[in-house]
Motif scaffolding. Sequence first.
Motif: not given
Length: 385
Positions: A38-42
């Motif tokens: 659920n973590v959006r990459p940066l």
Amino acid sequence: MRRAATMAETAIEKVDPETEFLASKRQTGNEWETFKENVRPLKRGRNVNLLNHALKSYTDNDLKNSLYEHRRKLIEAIDDYKGEDPLLPWLQCIKWVQEAFPPGGDGSGLVVIYEKCVQAFWDSDRYKDDLRYLKVWLEYADNCLDAEVIYAFLDANGIGKTHSDFYISYGLHLESKNKIKTANRILELGISRNAQPVEKLKAAYRKFVMRSMARSKAKDESMEKPQAPVRSFGTVLARGQNSTQAAPFKSDPCDSNSRSGAAPLSVYKDSVGCDSAPLSDISNSWHTLGPRAERNKENNAIPGKWKSYKIPQRPGTRTGIATASACIPVFVDEEQQESQNVKEESRKSSSLLQTRWENEKDLKRETEQIRKNPLRKFPQSSLPR
């Protein structure tokens, strides 16, 4: 009693290490593994400690409310900023929201903050060539459905035209839409304008040309590849013939070779009585359809006596026709009007940013509208033609 205590101590010693670790509630710094999908990459990466702290809000409502409260304070800090760089608190707020709401999504309010930030400085000559402000625009474009409208707006208003990141992002977006000629023109435009760093732009242009050549070469090879002959439905392949090859199609159905030697299909024909069949009686057939009036005669109502019926009038004299009177003045409460003006001014002074979201539904509805029309609050004179 002594024996029971000894058995309890033995049971405690036999607890497996996993159960013991869960009971201790210790932290290892790898809690993000549970929610990593659920973590959006940066591009810049993430702080693991902040990530673990933010992901705990899935199971802790108090922590979730504290995140919302901290976001509200950051938004209020934008209005209270008195420094020399008004863009700085915006960047700090955006960075914190990206870290505190790893999945992104509509509930984070990030898209709304993007819109208000770019709207606050789009006509400022100070930030048109600021790389930080351009990156906010590019991130805003990535979160909208029609990013090409935003790139055209930046080009029309001269925002970020001295940076190579604008032309590279614009070209990649056009290439993803299969607009190869337009993407080539945009990249060449950036090189002609000597956008900095120009070496980065030239390297991106060389990679673009290589991809275009490989794409055209693959297309030519696919056209030169011999196509399998078209086989009609029901064609039976000869013995020993490859399944990829098709037998030539015969147009004559009576040809026995069209079905690999099979006998032709015989069609029954009644020779007796076919020519001597009596002709149908056409004496009552319609030669003409007639005019429209005759065809629609069943739809015409015949007037009856009801037309001669008169409605009885009430006795009495009729007054004159009402004339247009003067406008009625509307009472305006001056104190209420002043308080309303103060509220409007305070709303404008808050950088046009909504700090009161009743629930996530309002925020998601606002975000969805922005995604569909990212330039909805910009003046018509600034939009690209």
